[in-house]
Design a protein around this motif. Structure first.
Motif, PDB file in Angstrom:
ATOM      1  N   GLY A 152       0.817  -1.204   0.000  1.00  0.00           N
ATOM      2  CA  GLY A 152       0.000   0.000   0.000  1.00  0.00           C
ATOM      3  C   GLY A 152       0.854   1.258   0.000  1.00  0.00           C
ATOM      4  O   GLY A 152       0.560   2.228  -0.707  1.00  0.00           O
ATOM      5  N   LYS A 153       1.932   1.240   0.797  1.00  0.00           N
ATOM      6  CA  LYS A 153       2.843   2.384   0.848  1.00  0.00           C
ATOM      7  C   LYS A 153       3.511   2.607  -0.504  1.00  0.00           C
ATOM      8  O   LYS A 153       3.596   3.738  -1.001  1.00  0.00           O
ATOM      9  CB  LYS A 153       3.920   2.155   1.914  1.00  0.00           C
ATOM     10  N   SER A 199       2.535   1.526  -3.492  1.00  0.00           N
ATOM     11  CA  SER A 199       1.550   1.909  -4.507  1.00  0.00           C
ATOM     12  C   SER A 199       1.175   3.384  -4.401  1.00  0.00           C
ATOM     13  O   SER A 199       0.881   4.037  -5.407  1.00  0.00           O
ATOM     14  CB  SER A 199       0.288   1.049  -4.373  1.00  0.00           C
ATOM     15  N   ALA A 200       1.209   3.906  -3.171  1.00  0.00           N
ATOM     16  CA  ALA A 200       0.873   5.313  -2.956  1.00  0.00           C
ATOM     17  C   ALA A 200       2.068   6.238  -3.174  1.00  0.00           C
ATOM     18  O   ALA A 200       1.949   7.453  -3.000  1.00  0.00           O
ATOM     19  CB  ALA A 200       0.328   5.498  -1.537  1.00  0.00           C
ATOM     20  N   GLY A 201       3.206   5.647  -3.564  1.00  0.00           N
ATOM     21  CA  GLY A 201       4.403   6.448  -3.788  1.00  0.00           C
ATOM     22  C   GLY A 201       5.055   6.912  -2.504  1.00  0.00           C
ATOM     23  O   GLY A 201       5.821   7.879  -2.509  1.00  0.00           O
ATOM     24  N   GLU A 202       4.757   6.224  -1.410  1.00  0.00           N
ATOM     25  CA  GLU A 202       5.324   6.594  -0.117  1.00  0.00           C
ATOM     26  C   GLU A 202       6.456   5.643   0.265  1.00  0.00           C
ATOM     27  O   GLU A 202       6.555   4.516  -0.227  1.00  0.00           O
ATOM     28  CB  GLU A 202       4.239   6.556   0.968  1.00  0.00           C
TER      29      GLU A 202
END
Length: 224
Positions: free
Chosen positions: A88-89, A91-94
């Protein structure tokens, strides 16, 4: 008769004091578990960290070796709850929190009981250092940081010519990777050097020659 005057009160107080004294004696006299010895391996992109670590493990198969990047990639494909957080991180660019990376290293180290561990590609950022100190600082002792040093011009030629299909092996991306390395990782290398815990090895030579110096760093510290 009041409770304070009950004849059992002094006996209970004495028993409690004796129990506390015994607990403190066992706690303070118990031998402390020795800290785990750790060697970090750092260097700029293309310096040959993975190659040298592979040679080291090939020579010493029982030596536990962990790559922070490999642990993250393995966890991402595991289907676990933590994998969902990591994916999730990304994919969110984080950025993946450093505490997760250190947690994976901690778990891997707990699964293999050994006097020495080699950790490749870590710590790369100040956040990595802070998370390591908070989670594993009391349990581990850094022996030294093995730093594979190589001129950037040689590294660029080496990476662009290796042809292994990596999407980040393009000149513009490489330039950004080197900039990030200089801004975040190089100060960590310099901090190890200031502490007298840096072992610098020239990585612009044949890998077999470099490996002899890598072995020399470990042997010089009495670790092999």
């Amino acid at each position: 008769m009041s409770r304070s005057n009950h004849p059992l009160v002094p006996l209970l107080a004495t028993a409690a004091a004796a129990g506390l004294a015994l607990y403190l004696y066992k706690t303070l006299s118990a031998p402390k578990k020795p800290k785990k010895k750790v060697v970090f391996v750092l260097g700029p992109p293309g310096a040959g960290k993975g190659t040298q670590c592979s040679l080291l493990v090939e020579r010493y198969p029982s030596l536990p070796f962990f790559s922070a990047g490999d642990l993250l990639r393995a966890e991402r494909s595991s289907g676990s709850d933590l994998a969902a957080v990591i994916n999730g991180k990304i994919s969110a660019g984080e950025f993946v929190p450093a505490s997760i990376t250190v947690g994976l290293l901690k778990r891997a180290m707990e699964e293999v009981d050994a006097p020495l561990y080699v950790v490749d590609g870590f710590p790369r950022t100040p956040d990595n250092v802070s998370a390591w100190d908070a989670i594993l600082g009391d349990a581990c002792e850094t022996q030294f940081c093995l730093f594979l040093d190589c001129p950037e011009s040689i590294l660029v030629d080496r990476i662009l010519s290796r042809g292994d299909g990596r999407s980040d092996d393009t000149l513009p991306v490489l330039r950004r990777r080197f900039e990030n390395y200089k801004a975040e990782t190089l100060p960590i290398v310099e901090a190890f050097e200031a502490e007298g815990k840096l072992r610098r090895v020239r990585a612009d030579r044949d890998k077999a020659v470099v490996f002899e110096d890598v072995l020399g760093a470990f042997r010089g510290a009495g670790l092999l």
